[in-house]
Scaffold this motif. Structure first.
Motif, PDB file in Angstrom:
ATOM      1  N   LEU A  57       0.818  -1.210   0.000  1.00 51.13           N
ATOM      2  CA  LEU A  57       0.000   0.000   0.000  1.00 51.13           C
ATOM      3  C   LEU A  57       0.854   1.264   0.000  1.00 51.13           C
ATOM      4  CD1 LEU A  57      -2.703   1.400   0.267  1.00 51.13           C
ATOM      5  CD2 LEU A  57      -2.613   1.001   2.717  1.00 51.13           C
ATOM      6  N   SER A  58       1.894   1.258   0.802  1.00 48.00           N
ATOM      7  CA  SER A  58       2.655   2.509   0.915  1.00 48.00           C
ATOM      8  C   SER A  58       3.702   2.655  -0.181  1.00 48.00           C
ATOM      9  CB  SER A  58       3.301   2.623   2.291  1.00 48.00           C
ATOM     10  OG  SER A  58       3.942   1.443   2.653  1.00 48.00           O
ATOM     11  N   LEU A  81       2.713   4.838  -3.070  1.00 47.08           N
ATOM     12  CA  LEU A  81       2.590   6.239  -2.674  1.00 47.08           C
ATOM     13  C   LEU A  81       3.954   6.868  -2.455  1.00 47.08           C
ATOM     14  CD1 LEU A  81      -0.506   5.678  -0.461  1.00 47.08           C
ATOM     15  CD2 LEU A  81      -0.382   7.285  -2.346  1.00 47.08           C
ATOM     16  N   LYS A 130      -3.475  12.783  -1.050  1.00 42.36           N
ATOM     17  CA  LYS A 130      -3.455  11.320  -0.969  1.00 42.36           C
ATOM     18  C   LYS A 130      -3.161  10.846   0.439  1.00 42.36           C
ATOM     19  CE  LYS A 130      -3.961  11.797  -5.302  1.00 42.36           C
ATOM     20  NZ  LYS A 130      -4.339  13.124  -5.799  1.00 42.36           N
ATOM     21  N   TYR A 153      -4.780   7.746   2.298  1.00 42.21           N
ATOM     22  CA  TYR A 153      -3.905   6.719   2.868  1.00 42.21           C
ATOM     23  C   TYR A 153      -4.189   6.523   4.350  1.00 42.21           C
ATOM     24  CZ  TYR A 153       0.431   4.754   4.735  1.00 42.21           C
ATOM     25  OH  TYR A 153       1.336   3.985   5.406  1.00 42.21           O
ATOM     26  N   GLN A 160      -8.231  -1.974  -4.419  1.00 45.74           N
ATOM     27  CA  GLN A 160      -7.132  -1.888  -5.387  1.00 45.74           C
ATOM     28  C   GLN A 160      -7.358  -0.743  -6.354  1.00 45.74           C
ATOM     29  OE1 GLN A 160      -5.522  -4.877  -8.042  1.00 45.74           O
ATOM     30  NE2 GLN A 160      -6.200  -6.372  -6.543  1.00 45.74           N
ATOM     31  N   VAL A 178      -6.773   2.666  -4.709  1.00 47.17           N
ATOM     32  CA  VAL A 178      -5.378   3.048  -4.546  1.00 47.17           C
ATOM     33  C   VAL A 178      -4.738   3.324  -5.909  1.00 47.17           C
ATOM     34  CG1 VAL A 178      -3.166   2.361  -3.608  1.00 47.17           C
ATOM     35  CG2 VAL A 178      -5.240   1.733  -2.425  1.00 47.17           C
ATOM     36  N   LEU A 185      -5.607   6.688  -6.778  1.00 51.44           N
ATOM     37  CA  LEU A 185      -4.810   7.681  -6.045  1.00 51.44           C
ATOM     38  C   LEU A 185      -3.521   7.974  -6.807  1.00 51.44           C
ATOM     39  CD1 LEU A 185      -4.833   6.597  -2.290  1.00 51.44           C
ATOM     40  CD2 LEU A 185      -5.975   8.538  -3.334  1.00 51.44           C
ATOM     41  N   LEU A 228      -0.065  -3.555  -5.417  1.00 52.04           N
ATOM     42  CA  LEU A 228      -1.331  -3.134  -4.828  1.00 52.04           C
ATOM     43  C   LEU A 228      -2.124  -4.332  -4.330  1.00 52.04           C
ATOM     44  CD1 LEU A 228      -2.712  -0.340  -7.101  1.00 52.04           C
ATOM     45  CD2 LEU A 228      -1.634  -0.188  -4.872  1.00 52.04           C
TER      46      LEU A 228
END
Lengths: 515, 540
Positions: free
Chosen positions: B99-100, B103, B301, B305, B375, B378, B381, B523
């Motif tokens: 997830l991170s 980003l 974002k 998050y 999914q 994200v 994003l 993801l």
């Protein structure tokens, strides 16, 4: 346990424990005589430096006793109780004295930096001399275990500060501040004393520990009197603490007094009263009458006072453009923050009140004294005390602007600073106690306060300077500012050791509570 | 670079190197300042690329944990036989997961592009790049931190840095905007802190048995909270009656619901969710385009998050209960943003409302609480981060030439600026979700997830997408085609330094559009992990 070493008499050997107080007393007397004897043509700065020496000597002896009585964390000795347990040398008092004397030294340095050139302050010698009895009064207040001793300490502090505030008698604002402070201070003392008389009336004693022992029974028999007594004491002390809604005097008095005196009121007077408030309420009612209605209600009263101080202080400061009035109102809000750890009480897994209080008090002292130091230098350069004096400071004195930024971020409770961690601990303690509404109020006030402190940052960084070179900074003021900035950063970067130290020596059972 | 190096810390602190160098460059060397400022963002880019390679190859070393402060708590009210120590620990805990990581990559990429776009910054360049790098550091910290207090620290740091970036280098009403930004986001972070404090003081406790008695440790560690909240035997989930009538660590359903709502509102301000969006529109309109690139590209974002990781991740049962509300809020934000974007007369405001609308779609993806929807959200994003950054880069470059962004005063620019208008057209198409560009993938996945769970909402979202197409085409066509409204004089098309970031961003948009599994692999990891958290409570 009460009879252990408690006699009403003071032995010669006991005087050793009183060295810090006696040092200040001796210094005050000698310097007053010196001020009289010294011909007018000599600068009074020498008296200031000698007074600083006296304070540092007292600070040294407090540290010495603190180490002597706490050889190691495991082997702390019981507190020293003098004069029938009316005067106590315990760790709570000693740590408070460290803060008081440290702040006192810095107030004196601020004085040395600004008083010399202050034409509105004719009696410069007296200014330095009178700081010492004020500190002595504060020390007596935090050390006392008896209502009478406590009142004597408070009055000594109050009477000397009446004079200090009124010293700028040629200026109309100064005279106004002086008279307001005397009148309000007198009333608050009277109210406090009135409440104390009720406490004596229902319990038959002025000793805080004894009051606590009697409180459950007394509150059952004379419920109304117990409430009246306690609430009047709270109200009277709240005035001295400048906690809203008892704060209306503060902006006027802070504005009218010389800046070092304002710093004294904002830090030393507040710290002493807060320490006394904790001592009185925890001994007399919060712990001994913990589960009883009177105990719960007093906590509630403290919580309401804390919430009101935070909200009213912050909201009133929003529109304020005069720096000293602004710092006065910020002090009102901070009094509220500082009341939170006292007001949640002790229960379950949460008894961290004293560490939180002392840590934030330390952070508050550093950031407030530093902010007063910067303010006095800026006001001197600008010729007025309005916030606009800060305009474009980043271009004129980048280092000083940076210092002020650290202090302001700390006041606002933003990382990385002592103010941030102090607030975080207080909030965590309140959350542990499930006092979520108080947490919410505190966070709300904090966010609103961003507006205040960032408006100073805006002046410094976003506005153009209206000319003028670098801001002149007297050496003693610079020393205070940089000590405060370094301390604020250190408390923010490594909060562990300080808290560890406080936690290892100051305890509720062993120090705050009298038995 | 050996595996034992603390790659995450290096990545986090790498913008700091640039700050240090900048401090020693005299402010009169304008050109040098810019070179240093831009190249300082390359180091994080490089390290993040390395991280991506490591992550894809599945090697370890992607978490770092140290206790940076241990704060003793008073033990006087606890039976000394029971507790040998009682502390509050603050962890320096960094980690990346599926997830991170995307980003983080988005952050470093957009930062570099925004640093290039800062070519138009002329005043106080040194301070600009310093604050810029502080902001980058703080944003990386937000996405890497796995301790609640550490996360909050970095979150606040973004606030301070962005305040100065908006307040000093913005347009006419920059100061008011900066203050509004500060207050709104301050409220958001206060709500977030309140929620964090409730979580730490209940589910944050850990009891470690020892020889001399147990160690009672409070911490804001994310993993700890997650384990405690998911464990039915944990203190946080045991009724007080089961613990002898007293359990200070009990997190009741009501309180957990309150925590979720606090997080929703707190992060919702950042996201922003209608009606908490007004500050964000102003920031888009008033801040310097380079700052808006970071703001629209990355800062917004952070809200999504945070909501995903802390709200939905920690409190899945509450998320499930509030799912319909999330969906309704998302749908309203989406439609409201789209409709308002349709009637705006200023290009910047069109894009601002389009961000509101797209973040509404992200929220819809969250509301599905399904693998595919999460999914998609994200992915959206990341994709929107790239597209928004590109569009604001274009807006900045256009403004430098025409000195206006009002649609009524723009027009026919394609003749003079064919390159920029071409990019604008493609970016617009990506924004409206044309297949083959990155915008499509996320929207498609979210809609797929929505049709599975909430077909009615999906229909509304479909309507939103139609309006999106309308406002994008209206704005882009008005700028690029038609008659020139005003004599702008001779306009020069994009310089190399402007064109380079445009091309880079656009190529990523295209790349993700035609080869989405570049991202969906990682993801899916993230989404599967979250779903496992969801499954552990309530659903299983």
């Amino acid at each position: 346990m009460a009879e252990q070493d408690v006699t009403g008499r003071l032995w010669a050997s006991d005087l050793g424990f009183l060295v810090p107080e006696l040092t200040l007393l001796a210094a005050a007397v000698l310097l007053a005589l010196l001020d009289l004897a010294l011909p007018q043509r000599y600068s009074r700065q020498i008296i200031g430096w000698l007074a600083l020496g006296g304070i540092l000597a007292a600070l040294g002896s407090v540290i010495w006793w603190l180490l002597e009585l706490n050889p190691s964390a495991a082997a702390a000795r019981p507190p020293v109780r003098l004069l029938g347990d009316s005067y106590r040398i315990d760790d709570y008092a000693s740590v408070m004295k460290l803060i008081l004397l440290g702040s006192g030294a810095m107030v004196l340095l601020l004085g040395l930096g600004s008083v010399r050139s202050d034409p509105q302050l004719p009696d410069k010698g007296e200014f330095y001399t009178l700081l010492l009895p004020a500190l002595l009064g504060a020390m007596v207040t935090v050390s006392s275990g008896d209502l009478i001793t406590l009142y004597v300490g408070l009055e000594l502090l109050a009477l000397t500060t009446y004079v200090l505030v009124g010293m700028r008698k040629q200026v109309s604002l100064g005279a106004e501040a002086g008279i307001k402070y005397v009148v309000i201070g007198g009333i608050s003392s009277a109210v406090t004393l009135f409440g104390m008389s009720y406490l004596y009336g229902i319990t038959g004693t002025t000793h805080l520990g004894q009051i606590g022992m009697q409180m459950a029974e007394a509150a059952a028999r004379y419920e109304a009197f117990a409430y009246i007594g306690l609430l009047f004491v709270l109200g009277g002390l709240a005035v001295k603490l400048a906690a809203a809604p008892f704060h209306a005097w503060a902006p006027d008095v802070y504005q009218g007094a010389a800046t070092p005196v304002t710093a004294l009121l904002a830090v030393i007077a507040k710290a002493a009263v807060l320490a006394a408030l904790g001592r009185i309420f925890y001994n007399a009612v919060v712990i001994p009458a913990g589960g009883l209605p009177v105990g719960e209600d007093m906590l509630l009263a403290l919580q309401i006072l804390a919430a009101a101080a935070m909200l009213i202080g912050t909201l009133a400061a929003l529109q304020q453009r005069n720096m000293k009035r602004l710092l006065a109102l910020s002090g009102v809000a901070h009094a509220g923050y500082l009341l939170v750890p006292l007001s949640v009480g002790v229960a379950g897994f949460q008894s961290n009140n004293l560490s939180e209080l002392i840590y934030y008090l330390l952070a508050y002292a550093l950031m407030t004294l530093g902010a007063f130091g910067v303010t006095s230098a800026v006001a001197e350069a600008a010729g007025h005390e309005e916030m606009s004096g800060f305009a474009g400071m980043y271009y004129r004195s980048p280092a000083l602007a940076l210092a002020m930024t650290v202090l302001l971020l700390s006041l606002a409770g933003l990382p990385i600073s002592g103010g941030f961690f102090g607030k975080l601990f207080i909030l965590f303690g309140a959350a542990q106690h499930h006092a979520y509404w108080l947490v919410a109020v505190m966070l709300g006030a904090t966010v609103a306060a961003y507006f205040i402190y960032f408006s100073i940052l805006r002046q410094m960084f976003l506005r153009q300077s209206d000319g003028g070179g670098p801001i002149r900074l007297p050496v003693p003021t610079a020393v205070v500012i940089w000590i405060c900035v370094a301390g604020t950063l250190a408390l923010g970067l490594v909060p562990g050791p300080v808290l560890e130290w406080i936690g290892s020596i100051v305890t509720l059972q062993g120090d705050l509570l009298l038995h | 670079m050996p595996d034992s190096w603390p790659l995450l810390s290096l990545l986090l602190l790498s913008p700091g190197l640039g700050i240090l160098v900048l401090l020693f460059v005299p402010s009169r060397h304008q050109r040098l300042l810019r070179i240093v400022g831009v190249s300082a963002t390359l180091l994080p880019l490089l390290l993040a690329g390395w991280l991506y390679a490591l992550f894809e190859s599945g090697s370890g070393g992607l978490t770092e944990l140290a206790v940076w402060a241990e704060l003793p708590l008073n033990r006087e009210t606890i039976n000394p036989q029971f507790a040998a120590s009682y502390v509050l620990q603050l962890h320096y805990h960094l980690a990346v997961d599926g997830l991170s990581l995307p980003l983080v990559l988005l952050t470093v990429l957009v930062s570099t592009m925004a640093a290039l776009a800062a070519v138009h910054v002329v005043k106080r360049r040194k301070a600009f790049y310093i604050w810029f790098l502080v902001l980058e550091l703080a944003m990386l910290g937000v996405f890497l931190a796995r301790d609640l207090v550490l996360f909050f620290l970095f979150f606040e740091l973004t606030l301070i840095a962005a305040f100065f970036l908006i307040g000093i280098w913005g347009y006419q009403r920059r100061e008011k905007t900066a203050v509004q930004f500060l207050i709104y986001n301050g409220i958001g972070s206060a709500l977030m802190l309140l929620a964090f404090l409730i979580l730490i003081s209940t589910a944050g406790i850990r009891v470690e048995p020892g020889d001399l008695g147990a160690a009672l440790i409070y911490s804001g560690s994310y993993d700890q909270l997650l384990a405690n909240l998911a464990d039915p035997q944990g203190f946080a989930n045991q009724l007080p009656q089961e613990m002898g009538g007293y359990n200070p660590f009990y997190l009741s359903d009501g309180l957990a619901g309150a925590v979720f709502v606090l997080l929703l509102v707190g992060f919702g301000i950042k996201l922003p969710i209608f009606p908490l969006h007004t500050w964000m529109v102003r920031v888009h309109a008033e801040a310097h385009p380079s700052v808006v690139m970071l703001h629209a590209g990355v800062l917004l974002k952070m809200g999504a998050y945070g909501l995903l990781r802390f709200g939905i991740g920690l409190l899945p049962a509450q998320a499930e209960a509030w799912g319909p509300a999330l969906a309704v809020l998302g749908a309203i934000s989406m439609l409201y943003g789209a409709v308002l974007a349709l009637v705006q007369r200023d290009l910047k405001r069109v894009l601002a409302y389009s961000s509101v609308s797209h973040m509404g779609l992200v929220l819809l993806g969250f509301a599905t609480l399904r693998d595919i929807g999460l999914q998609g959200a994200v992915f959206l994003l990341i994709s929107h981060g790239l597209i928004a950054a590109l569009l604001f880069l274009l807006v900045g470059s256009l403004y430098e030439r025409t000195h206006t962004t009002e649609l009524d005063r723009l027009g026919g620019l394609a003749r003079e600026l064919p390159f920029m208008c071409g990019i604008l057209l493609v970016a617009g198409l990506a924004l409206l979700g044309l297949p083959g560009l990155s915008g499509f993938v996320g929207e498609f996945l979210v809609l797929l997830g929505l049709f599975e769970t909430m077909p009615w909402i999906a229909a509304v979202a479909g309507l939103g997408l139609v309006i999106t197409a309308a406002y994008v085409l209206r704005a882009v066509l008005a700028v690029a085609y038609g008659e020139p409204r005003e004599p702008y004089g001779a306009l020069r098309d994009a310089r190399l330094v402007e064109a380079a970031p445009m091309v880079v961003l656009l190529s990523f948009i295209v790349l993700l559009g035609i080869y989405p599994s570049l991202l969906t692999g990682s993801l899916q990891d993230g989404a599967v992990q979250l779903l496992r958290q969801l499954a552990a409570v309530g659903r299983g």
